[in-house]
Design an enzyme around this catalytic site. Structure first.
Site, PDB file in Angstrom:
ATOM      1  N   LYS A  50       0.876  -1.186   0.000  1.00  0.00           N
ATOM      2  CA  LYS A  50       0.000   0.000   0.000  1.00  0.00           C
ATOM      3  C   LYS A  50       0.907   1.229   0.000  1.00  0.00           C
ATOM      4  O   LYS A  50       1.993   1.200   0.571  1.00  0.00           O
ATOM      5  CB  LYS A  50      -0.833  -0.082   1.285  1.00  0.00           C
ATOM      6  CG  LYS A  50      -1.710   1.070   1.566  1.00  0.00           C
ATOM      7  CD  LYS A  50      -3.118   0.796   1.067  1.00  0.00           C
ATOM      8  CE  LYS A  50      -3.885   2.092   0.832  1.00  0.00           C
ATOM      9  NZ  LYS A  50      -3.943   2.516  -0.563  1.00  0.00           N
ATOM     10  N   LEU A  78      -5.649   7.103  -0.099  1.00  0.00           N
ATOM     11  CA  LEU A  78      -4.256   6.792   0.254  1.00  0.00           C
ATOM     12  C   LEU A  78      -4.049   6.561   1.754  1.00  0.00           C
ATOM     13  O   LEU A  78      -3.040   6.932   2.339  1.00  0.00           O
ATOM     14  CB  LEU A  78      -3.311   7.882  -0.282  1.00  0.00           C
ATOM     15  CG  LEU A  78      -3.276   7.951  -1.814  1.00  0.00           C
ATOM     16  CD1 LEU A  78      -2.619   9.231  -2.308  1.00  0.00           C
ATOM     17  CD2 LEU A  78      -2.570   6.739  -2.430  1.00  0.00           C
ATOM     18  N   ASN A 132       4.713   6.475  -6.651  1.00  0.00           N
ATOM     19  CA  ASN A 132       3.399   6.806  -7.222  1.00  0.00           C
ATOM     20  C   ASN A 132       3.399   8.299  -7.524  1.00  0.00           C
ATOM     21  O   ASN A 132       3.320   9.122  -6.603  1.00  0.00           O
ATOM     22  CB  ASN A 132       2.310   6.439  -6.210  1.00  0.00           C
ATOM     23  CG  ASN A 132       0.933   6.874  -6.667  1.00  0.00           C
ATOM     24  OD1 ASN A 132       0.767   7.379  -7.775  1.00  0.00           O
ATOM     25  ND2 ASN A 132      -0.056   6.682  -5.815  1.00  0.00           N
ATOM     26  N   CYS A 135       0.064  11.832  -7.758  1.00  0.00           N
ATOM     27  CA  CYS A 135      -0.441  12.662  -6.662  1.00  0.00           C
ATOM     28  C   CYS A 135      -0.331  14.136  -7.015  1.00  0.00           C
ATOM     29  O   CYS A 135       0.602  14.541  -7.695  1.00  0.00           O
ATOM     30  CB  CYS A 135       0.389  12.438  -5.405  1.00  0.00           C
ATOM     31  SG  CYS A 135       0.332  10.769  -4.838  1.00  0.00           S
TER      32      CYS A 135
HETATM   33  C1  LIG Z   1      -8.585  -0.079  -3.697  1.00  0.00           C
HETATM   34  C2  LIG Z   1      -7.371   0.346  -4.495  1.00  0.00           C
HETATM   35  C3  LIG Z   1      -6.334   1.019  -3.847  1.00  0.00           C
HETATM   36  C4  LIG Z   1      -5.195   1.425  -4.557  1.00  0.00           C
HETATM   37  N1  LIG Z   1      -4.161   2.062  -3.901  1.00  0.00           N
HETATM   38  C5  LIG Z   1      -3.024   2.394  -4.585  1.00  0.00           C
HETATM   39  C6  LIG Z   1      -1.910   3.000  -3.920  1.00  0.00           C
HETATM   40  O1  LIG Z   1      -1.908   3.207  -2.701  1.00  0.00           O
HETATM   41  N2  LIG Z   1      -0.826   3.348  -4.673  1.00  0.00           N
HETATM   42  C7  LIG Z   1      -0.774   3.113  -6.027  1.00  0.00           C
HETATM   43  O2  LIG Z   1       0.240   3.429  -6.662  1.00  0.00           O
HETATM   44  N3  LIG Z   1      -1.801   2.509  -6.674  1.00  0.00           N
HETATM   45  C8  LIG Z   1      -2.920   2.157  -5.994  1.00  0.00           C
HETATM   46  N4  LIG Z   1      -3.961   1.537  -6.664  1.00  0.00           N
HETATM   47  C9  LIG Z   1      -3.871   1.289  -8.118  1.00  0.00           C
HETATM   48  C10 LIG Z   1      -3.501  -0.161  -8.416  1.00  0.00           C
HETATM   49  O3  LIG Z   1      -2.230  -0.506  -7.894  1.00  0.00           O
HETATM   50  C11 LIG Z   1      -3.497  -0.408  -9.953  1.00  0.00           C
HETATM   51  O4  LIG Z   1      -2.606   0.497 -10.570  1.00  0.00           O
HETATM   52  C12 LIG Z   1      -4.883  -0.224 -10.575  1.00  0.00           C
HETATM   53  O5  LIG Z   1      -5.894  -0.719  -9.745  1.00  0.00           O
HETATM   54  C13 LIG Z   1      -4.980  -0.891 -11.969  1.00  0.00           C
HETATM   55  O6  LIG Z   1      -4.800  -2.281 -11.905  1.00  0.00           O
HETATM   56  P1  LIG Z   1      -6.044  -3.336 -11.821  1.00  0.00           P
HETATM   57  O7  LIG Z   1      -6.979  -3.002 -12.932  1.00  0.00           O
HETATM   58  O8  LIG Z   1      -5.406  -4.687 -11.925  1.00  0.00           O
HETATM   59  O9  LIG Z   1      -6.680  -3.117 -10.479  1.00  0.00           O
HETATM   60  C14 LIG Z   1      -5.109   1.145  -5.955  1.00  0.00           C
HETATM   61  C15 LIG Z   1      -6.156   0.451  -6.590  1.00  0.00           C
HETATM   62  C16 LIG Z   1      -7.274   0.044  -5.892  1.00  0.00           C
HETATM   63  C17 LIG Z   1      -8.370  -0.711  -6.604  1.00  0.00           C
END
Ligand SMILES: Cc1cc2nc3c(=O)[nH]c(=O)nc-3n(C[C@H](O)[C@H](O)[C@H](O)COP(=O)(O)O)c2cc1C
Length: 312
Positions: A50, A78, A132, A135
Site C-alpha cells: 500500500k 491513500l 506513485n 499525486c
Molecule cells: C482499492 C485500491 C487502492 C489502490 N491504492 C493504490 C496505492 O496506494 N498506490 C498506487 O500506486 N496505486 C494504488 N492503486 C492502483 C492499483 O495498484 C493499480 O494500478 C490499478 O488498480 C490498476 O490495476 P487493476 O486493474 O489490476 O486493479 C489502488 C487500486 C485500488 C483498486
C-alpha cells in the site's frame, strides 16, 4: 507436470531478478501480511505495498469502493500507517518471506518522497521502491507530478538521490496526452523501471440523490474495463524508452498476462482481481507455468516483444 521441463519463469527488471513476472499491485494487497494465510507469498514474483507517506493518513470517507461494468471505482484516499510504523511493525514480519517486497511511496511535495525513501533506506528487508507520481503537488497548485515532464523529472530525481541502495520504479499516471514524454523524463531522472499504469479518474453518481456513489466526488477506475486502454499505454511507453516496463490494468487471466508481456512489459501486477479472489496472483503464476508448458515454450523470451514496436 514434470518439473524437469517446467518453463523458466524468472525475469530481470534491470539488475533485479524476480522469481516470476507476477506481482500483486499496490493498494490491493495491503502490506502483504493480510494475505499471507491465503496466498503463498514465496510463490509470487513479489508484491507492492500500500502507498506509504511520511505521516499516517486516515483516508477518505465511506463508501470507498463502487462496482462498475467490468471494473470498479475506488476512493481510498491513500490511507496508510505511515512509513515509520511500516518499518517498525510490518517489515520485521515480512522479512521471513522470500519474496520481493516493493514499497510504494507517495507525497505531496518533493521532500515528502525523499523523506519516505530515506526512512526506508535505513531498513532491512525491502527489495525496491515504486514511486506513485499520480499525486497532486500541493506546492504547484495541485498539478499531478505524473502529468508534467518537468515535475516528473524533478520528483524522480529527488527520489533517485535518496534511493542509493535499491531499484527505483516509477508508476506512471494514465491521464496524460503523451505518456512517452513522461516515460523519457522519468528514465532520464534515473528510474530503473516504469510501472504502467495507475487508475483512471472517474465518477459514478445516484441521480435520485444527486450524490456520488463514493465518499469523494471522484475515484479511480480499475479492473477489466481499463485493460485495452492501458495496453496501449504500455505500447506507447515501449516505443518511447528501453526502460523495463511493469504492466498492470485489468489483469484477470493468463491471456491478459501474456498480452502485456507480448506488447513489451517485462512483468505484470495484479490489482482488482485480488478483490474477487485473494489468491488471483498465485493462481496466475500456476496458470502461466501450465500454459507455457502446453505450448512448449520453456522461457518467457518466446513471448516477450512479440508485438512489434519501432523500438524493438
Ligand atoms: C482499492 C485500491 C487502492 C489502490 N491504492 C493504490 C496505492 O496506494 N498506490 C498506487 O500506486 N496505486 C494504488 N492503486 C492502483 C492499483 O495498484 C493499480 O494500478 C490499478 O488498480 C490498476 O490495476 P487493476 O486493474 O489490476 O486493479 C489502488 C487500486 C485500488 C483498486
Amino acid at each position: 507436470m514434470n518439473s524437469a521441463v517446467a518453463a523458466e519463469l524468472s525475469v530481470n527488471i534491470g539488475a533485479l531478478r524476480l522469481r516470476n513476472p507476477i506481482l500483486a499491485a499496490s493498494g490491493t494487497f495491503g502490506y502483504g501480511l493480510e494475505f499471507a494465510h491465503l496466498v503463498d507469498l514465496n510463490r509470487l514474483g513479489g508484491f507492492v505495498t500500500k502507498g506509504l507517506s511520511r505521516e499516517p493518513i486516515e483516508g477518505a470517507p465511506a463508501p470507498r469502493l463502487y462496482p462498475t461494468a467490468s471494473g470498479m471505482l475506488n476512493a481510498v484516499g491513500l490511507q496508510n500507517v505511515g512509513v515509520r510504523a511500516f518499518v517498525a511493525e510490518k517489515l520485521p514480519v515480512l522479512r521471513k518471506f522470500e519474496t520481493a517486497v516493493i514499497a510504494n511511496v507517495f507525497g505531496y511535495a518533493l521532500e515528502d518522497y525523499a523523506e519516505v525513501i530515506r526512512v526506508l533506506e535505513d531498513a532491512e528487508g525491502l527489495t525496491g521502491y515504486e514511486l506513485n507520481i499520480s499525486c497532486p503537488n500541493v506546492k504547484r497548485g495541485g498539478m499531478q507530478f505524473g502529468s508534467d515532464p518537468v515535475l516528473a523529472f524533478e520528483v524522480v530525481g529527488a527520489a533517485r538521490k535518496a534511493a542509493a541502495k535499491r531499484p527505483l520504479w516509477v508508476k506512471l499516471s494514465p491521464l496524460v496526452t503523451d505518456i512517452g514524454l513522461i516515460a523519457r523524463a522519468a528514465t532520464e531522472a534515473g528510474a530503473d523501471a516504469l510501472t504502467v499504469a495507475n487508475t483512471y479518474p472517474a465518477m459514478a453518481l445516484d441521480f435520485r440523490t444527486g450524490k456520488s456513489r463514493l465518499g469523494n466526488p471522484t475515484g479511480g477506475l480499475s479492473g477489466p474495463a481499463i485493460k485495452p486502454i492501458t495496453l496501449r499505454l504500455v505500447w506507447e511507453t515501449r516505443k518511447a524508452v528501453r526502460t523495463p516496463i511493469i504492466g498492470l490494468g485489468g489483469i484477470e487471466t493468463v491471456e491478459d498476462v501474456l498480452e502485456y508481456l507480448a506488447i513489451g512489459a517485462s512483468a505484470v501486477q495484479v490489482g482488482t482481481a485480488s478483490f474477487t479472489d485473494p489468491r488471483a496472483s498465485q493462481q496466475l503464476v500456476e496458470d502461466l507455468q501450465r500454459t507455457l508448458f502446453d505450448v512448449k515454450w520453456f522461457t518467457l523470451n518466446e513471448i516477450r516483444d512479440r508485438f512489434p514496436s519501432e523500438n524493438s
